[in-house]
Write a protein that holds these residues in place. Structure first.
Motif, PDB file in Angstrom:
ATOM      1  N   TYR A   1       2.750  -5.739   0.225  1.00 32.01           N
ATOM      2  CA  TYR A   1       3.203  -4.897   1.575  1.00 32.01           C
ATOM      3  C   TYR A   1       2.282  -3.940   2.148  1.00 32.01           C
TER       4      TYR A   1
ATOM      5  N   GLY B   1       5.741   0.560   3.133  1.00 22.39           N
ATOM      6  CA  GLY B   1       5.244   1.866   2.954  1.00 22.39           C
ATOM      7  C   GLY B   1       5.680   2.684   4.251  1.00 22.39           C
TER       8      GLY B   1
ATOM      9  N   ASP C   1       5.256  -3.899 -11.047  1.00 22.36           N
ATOM     10  CA  ASP C   1       5.589  -3.300  -9.760  1.00 22.36           C
ATOM     11  C   ASP C   1       4.224  -3.094  -8.893  1.00 22.36           C
ATOM     12  N   GLU C   2       3.299  -2.665  -9.622  1.00 21.67           N
ATOM     13  CA  GLU C   2       1.974  -2.536  -8.838  1.00 21.67           C
ATOM     14  C   GLU C   2       1.439  -3.770  -8.433  1.00 21.67           C
TER      15      GLU C   2
ATOM     16  N   SER D   1      10.163  -1.565  -4.084  1.00 19.26           N
ATOM     17  CA  SER D   1       8.960  -1.871  -4.230  1.00 19.26           C
ATOM     18  C   SER D   1       8.571  -3.034  -2.925  1.00 19.26           C
ATOM     19  N   SER D   2       9.728  -3.474  -2.467  1.00 18.95           N
ATOM     20  CA  SER D   2       9.534  -4.629  -1.509  1.00 18.95           C
ATOM     21  C   SER D   2       9.616  -3.934  -0.231  1.00 18.95           C
TER      22      SER D   2
ATOM     23  N   GLY E   1      -0.770  -0.751  -3.997  1.00 20.80           N
ATOM     24  CA  GLY E   1      -0.818  -1.638  -5.042  1.00 20.80           C
ATOM     25  C   GLY E   1      -1.983  -1.692  -6.021  1.00 20.80           C
TER      26      GLY E   1
ATOM     27  N   ARG F   1       1.304  -0.249   1.298  1.00 24.46           N
ATOM     28  CA  ARG F   1       1.464  -0.015   0.016  1.00 24.46           C
ATOM     29  C   ARG F   1       0.289   0.332  -0.990  1.00 24.46           C
TER      30      ARG F   1
ATOM     31  N   HIS G   1       3.398  -6.255  -7.317  1.00 28.44           N
ATOM     32  CA  HIS G   1       4.345  -6.444  -6.176  1.00 28.44           C
ATOM     33  C   HIS G   1       4.099  -5.858  -5.145  1.00 28.44           C
ATOM     34  N   GLN G   2       3.819  -4.176  -5.193  1.00 31.53           N
ATOM     35  CA  GLN G   2       3.648  -3.670  -4.218  1.00 31.53           C
ATOM     36  C   GLN G   2       2.205  -3.913  -3.196  1.00 31.53           C
TER      37      GLN G   2
END
Length: 133
Positions: free
Chosen positions: A98, A32, A91-92, A28-29, A103, A101, A94-95
């Motif tokens: 980026y 995309g 996770d969502e 997730s880091s 998120g 992504r 965190h995304q």
């Protein structure tokens, strides 16, 4: 199909779940691949479902093998669903930091939760064969 004795340890399944979580965090880091294309089959939802399905199986095994606590199945299912909801939400979020992504996607979180629910329910069905008492 009984697993080898080292697979009967809760610590193994807890470690595998930890590796699962760290891998999710690292994946997730990464930025995309680019802007999302419209797809007939939402492959990202399938991936979310599958990944959390596996995580639920590992966490279910870890909780089931905690013989000292002898958790009831309803408690195991509830703990797995709550834990994976928390992980999916994290996770969502965190995304969202980026580029490229998506998120905070409710569809991804829904796929995570459904994958987790299916994973823990399937583990319950397979448990007598995999971890006989």
């Amino acid at each position: 199909m009984k697993l080898p004795s080292f697979c009967q340890r809760a610590s193994l399944w807890s470690a595998l779940f930890t590796i699962w979580f760290v891998t999710l965090w690292l994946l997730s880091s990464r930025p995309g691949p680019g802007p999302q294309l419209e797809m007939v089959v939402p492959i990202d939802k399938v991936l979310h479902f599958g990944y959390f399905f596996g995580g639920a199986g590992m966490l279910s095994a870890a909780l089931f093998l905690q013989r000292k606590k002898a958790l009831h199945w309803s408690t195991i299912h509830l703990l797995v669903i709550l834990a994976l909801f928390a992980v999916g939400s994290l996770d969502e979020w965190h995304q969202s930091w980026y580029v490229f992504r998506s998120g905070n996607d409710a569809g991804d979180l829904t796929a995570d939760i459904i994958g987790g629910l299916c994973g823990t329910l399937l583990f319950r069905k397979l448990q007598p064969r995999v971890f006989p008492q």
